[in-house]
Design a protein around this motif. Structure first.
Motif, mmCIF file in Angstrom:
data_model
loop_
_atom_site.group_PDB
_atom_site.id
_atom_site.type_symbol
_atom_site.label_atom_id
_atom_site.label_comp_id
_atom_site.label_asym_id
_atom_site.label_seq_id
_atom_site.Cartn_x
_atom_site.Cartn_y
_atom_site.Cartn_z
ATOM 1 N N GLU A 241 0.831 -1.210 0.000
ATOM 2 C CA GLU A 241 0.000 0.000 0.000
ATOM 3 C C GLU A 241 0.862 1.255 0.000
ATOM 4 O O GLU A 241 0.537 2.242 -0.661
ATOM 5 C CB GLU A 241 -0.914 -0.015 1.236
ATOM 6 C CG GLU A 241 -1.882 1.158 1.312
ATOM 7 C CD GLU A 241 -2.879 1.155 0.163
ATOM 8 O OE1 GLU A 241 -3.265 2.267 -0.278
ATOM 9 O OE2 GLU A 241 -3.279 0.070 -0.291
ATOM 10 N N GLY A 242 1.973 1.210 0.743
ATOM 11 C CA GLY A 242 2.862 2.366 0.760
ATOM 12 C C GLY A 242 3.449 2.656 -0.614
ATOM 13 O O GLY A 242 3.474 3.811 -1.064
ATOM 14 N N THR A 244 2.175 1.692 -3.481
ATOM 15 C CA THR A 244 1.074 2.088 -4.353
ATOM 16 C C THR A 244 0.759 3.574 -4.191
ATOM 17 O O THR A 244 0.527 4.292 -5.176
ATOM 18 C CB THR A 244 -0.183 1.249 -4.046
ATOM 19 O OG1 THR A 244 0.109 -0.137 -4.264
ATOM 20 C CG2 THR A 244 -1.342 1.652 -4.939
ATOM 21 N N ASN A 245 0.758 4.055 -2.964
ATOM 22 C CA ASN A 245 0.509 5.475 -2.726
ATOM 23 C C ASN A 245 1.633 6.341 -3.290
ATOM 24 O O ASN A 245 1.386 7.439 -3.800
ATOM 25 C CB ASN A 245 0.339 5.728 -1.220
ATOM 26 C CG ASN A 245 -1.021 5.309 -0.708
ATOM 27 O OD1 ASN A 245 -2.023 5.469 -1.388
ATOM 28 N ND2 ASN A 245 -1.054 4.755 0.484
ATOM 29 N N ARG A 248 0.943 6.412 -7.089
ATOM 30 C CA ARG A 248 -0.270 7.076 -7.577
ATOM 31 C C ARG A 248 -0.399 8.532 -7.135
ATOM 32 O O ARG A 248 -1.003 9.336 -7.845
ATOM 33 C CB ARG A 248 -1.499 6.311 -7.078
ATOM 34 C CG ARG A 248 -1.664 4.935 -7.684
ATOM 35 C CD ARG A 248 -2.884 4.250 -7.113
ATOM 36 N NE ARG A 248 -3.091 2.918 -7.707
ATOM 37 C CZ ARG A 248 -4.040 2.071 -7.302
ATOM 38 N NH1 ARG A 248 -4.841 2.403 -6.315
ATOM 39 N NH2 ARG A 248 -4.149 0.885 -7.886
ATOM 40 N N HIS A 249 0.127 8.876 -5.965
ATOM 41 C CA HIS A 249 -0.235 10.165 -5.379
ATOM 42 C C HIS A 249 0.927 11.120 -5.111
ATOM 43 O O HIS A 249 0.716 12.323 -5.023
ATOM 44 C CB HIS A 249 -0.983 9.942 -4.047
ATOM 45 C CG HIS A 249 -2.179 9.044 -4.164
ATOM 46 N ND1 HIS A 249 -3.348 9.433 -4.771
ATOM 47 C CD2 HIS A 249 -2.388 7.771 -3.757
ATOM 48 C CE1 HIS A 249 -4.225 8.451 -4.730
ATOM 49 N NE2 HIS A 249 -3.662 7.421 -4.111
ATOM 50 N N SER A 250 2.142 10.612 -4.939
ATOM 51 C CA SER A 250 3.193 11.489 -4.418
ATOM 52 C C SER A 250 3.939 12.263 -5.498
ATOM 53 O O SER A 250 4.542 13.296 -5.207
ATOM 54 C CB SER A 250 4.206 10.654 -3.611
ATOM 55 O OG SER A 250 4.977 9.839 -4.477
ATOM 56 N N MET A 300 -1.234 10.831 -0.033
ATOM 57 C CA MET A 300 -1.667 9.465 0.164
ATOM 58 C C MET A 300 -3.176 9.421 0.274
ATOM 59 O O MET A 300 -3.821 10.394 0.644
ATOM 60 C CB MET A 300 -1.040 8.879 1.437
ATOM 61 C CG MET A 300 0.462 8.973 1.484
ATOM 62 S SD MET A 300 1.143 8.178 2.917
ATOM 63 C CE MET A 300 0.980 6.474 2.474
ATOM 64 N N ALA A 301 -3.755 8.258 -0.027
ATOM 65 C CA ALA A 301 -5.200 8.094 0.025
ATOM 66 C C ALA A 301 -5.632 7.784 1.448
ATOM 67 O O ALA A 301 -5.046 6.955 2.127
ATOM 68 C CB ALA A 301 -5.615 6.969 -0.914
ATOM 69 N N GLY A 304 -6.477 4.175 2.196
ATOM 70 C CA GLY A 304 -5.274 3.353 2.276
ATOM 71 C C GLY A 304 -4.595 3.474 3.616
ATOM 72 O O GLY A 304 -4.125 2.484 4.187
ATOM 73 N N ILE A 305 -4.531 4.693 4.155
ATOM 74 C CA ILE A 305 -3.941 4.904 5.476
ATOM 75 C C ILE A 305 -4.745 4.165 6.532
ATOM 76 O O ILE A 305 -4.190 3.499 7.414
ATOM 77 C CB ILE A 305 -3.876 6.408 5.795
ATOM 78 C CG1 ILE A 305 -2.904 7.104 4.843
ATOM 79 C CG2 ILE A 305 -3.457 6.640 7.237
ATOM 80 C CD1 ILE A 305 -2.871 8.608 5.014
ATOM 81 N N THR A 329 7.412 11.596 1.823
ATOM 82 C CA THR A 329 6.645 10.937 2.876
ATOM 83 C C THR A 329 7.375 9.678 3.326
ATOM 84 O O THR A 329 7.988 8.984 2.513
ATOM 85 C CB THR A 329 5.244 10.555 2.358
ATOM 86 O OG1 THR A 329 4.586 11.728 1.889
ATOM 87 C CG2 THR A 329 4.403 9.939 3.464
#
Length: 343
Positions: A241-242, A244-245, A248-250, A300-301, A304-305, A329
């Motif tokens: 998940e880390g 993936t974030n 997708r997001h960072s 991050m989503a 997900g967190i 992050t």
């Protein structure tokens, strides 16, 4: 009829005030102090001092008696359903400390129920992932493989101008087959069951690096002791998940995945990047308790967190999310030794 904490508190306050007023009345009755009617000017300082003493004694006794309520209120304010073992010390005697004991016992029951229900949900989720991964591999994967074989046979018999187009179709089907296999591995990594956590994390980092995402530097220690299947799955899912974030997001160009074991037996997972930084709701303190389900502003989503925190809670691990040294992050998971984990 048994006394409740509320009635005990009522009688305690009433007794304190009654004792103070009785002491004041006794001092007036047997002492040299007299009060005239009407009150003389020289008697006012004496009455004022006596009243001040009585109020000070009353305030001191009430403050000492009600002190546990302040700690109880502070615990309620900072209480987080996913932050386990946050308790108020129940040192002392009396009805209010009995109330603190009861509140701590209630938190123990709530955390046990939450842990049990979360474990059931996550087990069902893992079973569903395993089923979907199996179907992707056995049904769609095999169907695409058959299509590739048929295309190869057709290409060999087709005229050159048609064969060239068919080769393009072959590449599309081959890419789709690779993507299906990659999705199946992410849903249920067979390498985790077959080769262990170290190999699974290495394969995970390789997959993310090869999928057009940030370059992942891995530092995974071998020979980890005392983890167990549940802890290994939690570590893998949080690392997944880390990353993936990060992807997708960072907006990061580089990421680092590390897994080490300290001398006291704790295992530390770290996923860091050089991207846009943690969500504003987490801030520089790195405390994920402040997210609380609100949507993050960047990085991050939120779901997900929350999922990572739930998984960490199952094995008694501590998850923190905050800024990394590179300006992005950092997700940090600290798994305690087996003896300190919930049974």
């Amino acid at each position: 009829m048994s006394r409740t904490p509320a009635s005990a508190l009522y009688w305690r306050i009433l007794g304190i005030n009654g004792l103070i007023f009785a002491a004041g009345t006794t001092a007036l009755a047997v002492g040299p102090v007299t009060v005239s009617s009407p009150i003389l000017l020289r008697e006012l300082p004496v009455l004022a001092v006596g009243l001040a003493v009585m109020m000070a004694a009353n305030a001191f006794l009430l403050r000492a008696g009600l002190a546990p309520l302040a700690g109880l209120s502070a615990l309620m304010t900072r209480m987080d359903s996913l932050r386990s073992r946050d308790r108020l010390p129940a040192s002392g005697s009396g009805d209010l400390f009995h109330l603190v004991d009861q509140f701590n016992a209630m938190l123990d029951r709530l955390e046990a129920d939450r842990s049990t229900s979360t474990a059931v949900v996550l087990d069902a989720q893992e079973a569903e992932r395993r089923r979907i991964a199996q179907e992707l591999h056995d049904e769609i994967g095999q169907s695409l493989t058959v299509v590739l074989l048929e295309l190869k046979s057709v290409v060999n018999r087709a005229p050159e101008e048609v064969a060239e187009e068919l080769r393009g179709v072959q590449e599309v089907v081959r890419s789709s087959l690779d993507e299906v296999r990659r999705v199946a591995r992410r849903l249920r990594p067979g390498v985790l069951d077959d080769l262990g956590l170290t190999s699974a994390l290495t394969a995970l980092a390789t997959d993310f690096s090869g999928a057009g995402g940030p370059r992942v530097t891995r530092r995974v220690q071998t020979g980890l002791e005392g983890l167990g299947a549940d802890a290994e799955l939690v570590i893998y899912r949080i690392a997944q998940e880390g990353l993936t974030n990060v992807w997708r997001h960072s907006g990061a160009r580089n990421a680092e995945l590390s897994l080490t074991q300290e001398k006291d037996g704790r295992v530390v997972l770290r996923v860091a990047d050089d991207g846009s930084g943690p969500p504003a709701e987490i801030g520089a303190g790195g405390d994920p308790g402040g997210v609380g389900g609100r949507p993050p502003s960047k990085g991050m989503a939120g779901s997900g967190i929350h999922g990572m925190r739930e998984r960490a809670m199952l094995i008694g691990a501590r998850l923190t999310i905050g800024p990394s040294n590179g300006g992005g992050t950092e997700v940090r998971l600290v798994v305690p030794p087996p003896g300190d984990r919930p049974s």
